[in-house]
Motif scaffolding. Structure first.
Motif, PDB file in Angstrom:
ATOM      1  N   ASP A  64       0.576  -1.143   0.178  1.00 38.24           N
ATOM      2  CA  ASP A  64      -0.091   0.061  -0.007  1.00 38.24           C
ATOM      3  C   ASP A  64       0.758   1.338  -0.002  1.00 38.24           C
ATOM      4  O   ASP A  64       0.523   2.486  -0.454  1.00 38.24           O
ATOM      5  N   ALA A  65       2.068   1.294   0.543  1.00 37.26           N
ATOM      6  CA  ALA A  65       3.007   2.344   0.423  1.00 37.26           C
ATOM      7  C   ALA A  65       3.863   2.348  -0.670  1.00 37.26           C
ATOM      8  O   ALA A  65       4.682   3.169  -0.696  1.00 37.26           O
ATOM      9  N   GLY A  66       3.404   1.442  -1.585  1.00 40.20           N
ATOM     10  CA  GLY A  66       4.299   1.716  -2.921  1.00 40.20           C
ATOM     11  C   GLY A  66       5.393   0.592  -3.221  1.00 40.20           C
ATOM     12  O   GLY A  66       6.291   0.773  -4.201  1.00 40.20           O
ATOM     13  N   TRP A  67       5.672   0.051  -2.230  1.00 42.97           N
ATOM     14  CA  TRP A  67       7.041  -0.875  -2.304  1.00 42.97           C
ATOM     15  C   TRP A  67       6.636  -2.073  -3.165  1.00 42.97           C
ATOM     16  O   TRP A  67       5.362  -2.612  -3.016  1.00 42.97           O
ATOM     17  N   ALA A  68       7.691  -2.508  -3.817  1.00 41.68           N
ATOM     18  CA  ALA A  68       7.434  -3.847  -4.650  1.00 41.68           C
ATOM     19  C   ALA A  68       7.692  -4.920  -3.572  1.00 41.68           C
ATOM     20  O   ALA A  68       8.866  -5.013  -2.882  1.00 41.68           O
ATOM     21  N   GLU A  84      15.017 -14.072  -9.213  1.00 44.81           N
ATOM     22  CA  GLU A  84      14.327 -14.125 -10.315  1.00 44.81           C
ATOM     23  C   GLU A  84      13.096 -13.030 -10.190  1.00 44.81           C
ATOM     24  O   GLU A  84      12.723 -12.442 -11.020  1.00 44.81           O
ATOM     25  N   SER A  85      12.447 -13.137  -8.996  1.00 48.07           N
ATOM     26  CA  SER A  85      11.365 -12.401  -8.684  1.00 48.07           C
ATOM     27  C   SER A  85      11.831 -10.642  -8.787  1.00 48.07           C
ATOM     28  O   SER A  85      11.107  -9.984  -9.363  1.00 48.07           O
ATOM     29  N   MET A  86      12.946 -10.590  -8.346  1.00 52.62           N
ATOM     30  CA  MET A  86      13.435  -9.226  -8.377  1.00 52.62           C
ATOM     31  C   MET A  86      13.789  -8.840  -9.625  1.00 52.62           C
ATOM     32  O   MET A  86      13.656  -7.570 -10.117  1.00 52.62           O
ATOM     33  N   ARG A  87      14.484  -9.687 -10.465  1.00 46.38           N
ATOM     34  CA  ARG A  87      14.666  -9.483 -11.947  1.00 46.38           C
ATOM     35  C   ARG A  87      13.429  -8.957 -12.640  1.00 46.38           C
ATOM     36  O   ARG A  87      13.244  -8.083 -13.277  1.00 46.38           O
ATOM     37  N   GLN A  88      12.337  -9.827 -12.412  1.00 48.96           N
ATOM     38  CA  GLN A  88      10.946  -9.575 -13.234  1.00 48.96           C
ATOM     39  C   GLN A  88      10.443  -8.359 -12.779  1.00 48.96           C
ATOM     40  O   GLN A  88       9.884  -7.494 -13.583  1.00 48.96           O
ATOM     41  N   MET A  89      10.351  -7.913 -11.407  1.00 51.14           N
ATOM     42  CA  MET A  89       9.791  -6.746 -10.964  1.00 51.14           C
ATOM     43  C   MET A  89      10.644  -5.706 -11.559  1.00 51.14           C
ATOM     44  O   MET A  89      10.086  -4.328 -12.031  1.00 51.14           O
ATOM     45  N   ALA A  90      12.001  -5.768 -11.658  1.00 50.13           N
ATOM     46  CA  ALA A  90      12.911  -4.430 -12.106  1.00 50.13           C
ATOM     47  C   ALA A  90      12.524  -4.342 -13.641  1.00 50.13           C
ATOM     48  O   ALA A  90      12.383  -3.127 -13.739  1.00 50.13           O
ATOM     49  N   ARG A 100       8.734   6.123 -14.320  1.00 51.36           N
ATOM     50  CA  ARG A 100       9.165   5.555 -12.964  1.00 51.36           C
ATOM     51  C   ARG A 100      10.449   4.962 -13.597  1.00 51.36           C
ATOM     52  O   ARG A 100      10.595   4.390 -14.559  1.00 51.36           O
ATOM     53  N   ARG A 101      11.284   5.044 -12.648  1.00 56.39           N
ATOM     54  CA  ARG A 101      12.530   4.300 -12.668  1.00 56.39           C
ATOM     55  C   ARG A 101      13.189   4.103 -11.575  1.00 56.39           C
ATOM     56  O   ARG A 101      12.680   4.358 -10.387  1.00 56.39           O
TER      57      ARG A 101
END
Length: 115
Positions: A64-68, A84-90, A100-101
């Motif tokens: 809710d605070a905007g964090w992935a 892998e999850s971090m790579r996909q989110m990035a 957004r960056r």
């Protein structure tokens, strides 16, 4: 007498009673940022006491605070799945969200901060 605290694999109860202070502290930590004591929360306790529910509550607050948010279980292949999850989110944040960056990636907290 049977233990009234029966594990339910993290299913969220209709209301989390008596724990709002912990979640409020975590939410404050999200607002303050790096170094905030509330971000260093560890949930411990006996089986069925609500540790997974509290993690779910913290996850919801972060989202809710905007964090992935990446939610994982520490089983075989944990680090690979996190990576892998971090790579996909990035990739998703960098490729499909105009304006957004990625400004920070926290390996300890497994978070991606965007601007």
């Amino acid at each position: 007498m049977d233990n009234p605290f029966v594990p339910t694999a993290g299913s969220t109860p209709p209301e989390i009673i008596g724990r709002h202070g912990l979640l409020d502290e975590f939410a404050y930590g999200l607002r303050v940022g790096s170094g905030a004591p509330g971000l260093l929360t560890i949930f411990t306790g006996a089986r069925g006491i609500g540790k997974t529910v509290m993690l779910g509550g913290a996850e919801d607050l972060a989202r809710d605070a905007g964090w992935a948010v990446i939610s994982e279980t520490a089983t075989r292949g944990f680090m690979g799945r996190i990576g892998e999850s971090m790579r996909q989110m990035a990739n998703e944040l960098g490729d499909t969200t105009p304006g957004r960056r990625i400004t920070a990636v926290s390996a300890a907290g497994f978070s991606i901060t965007t601007a």
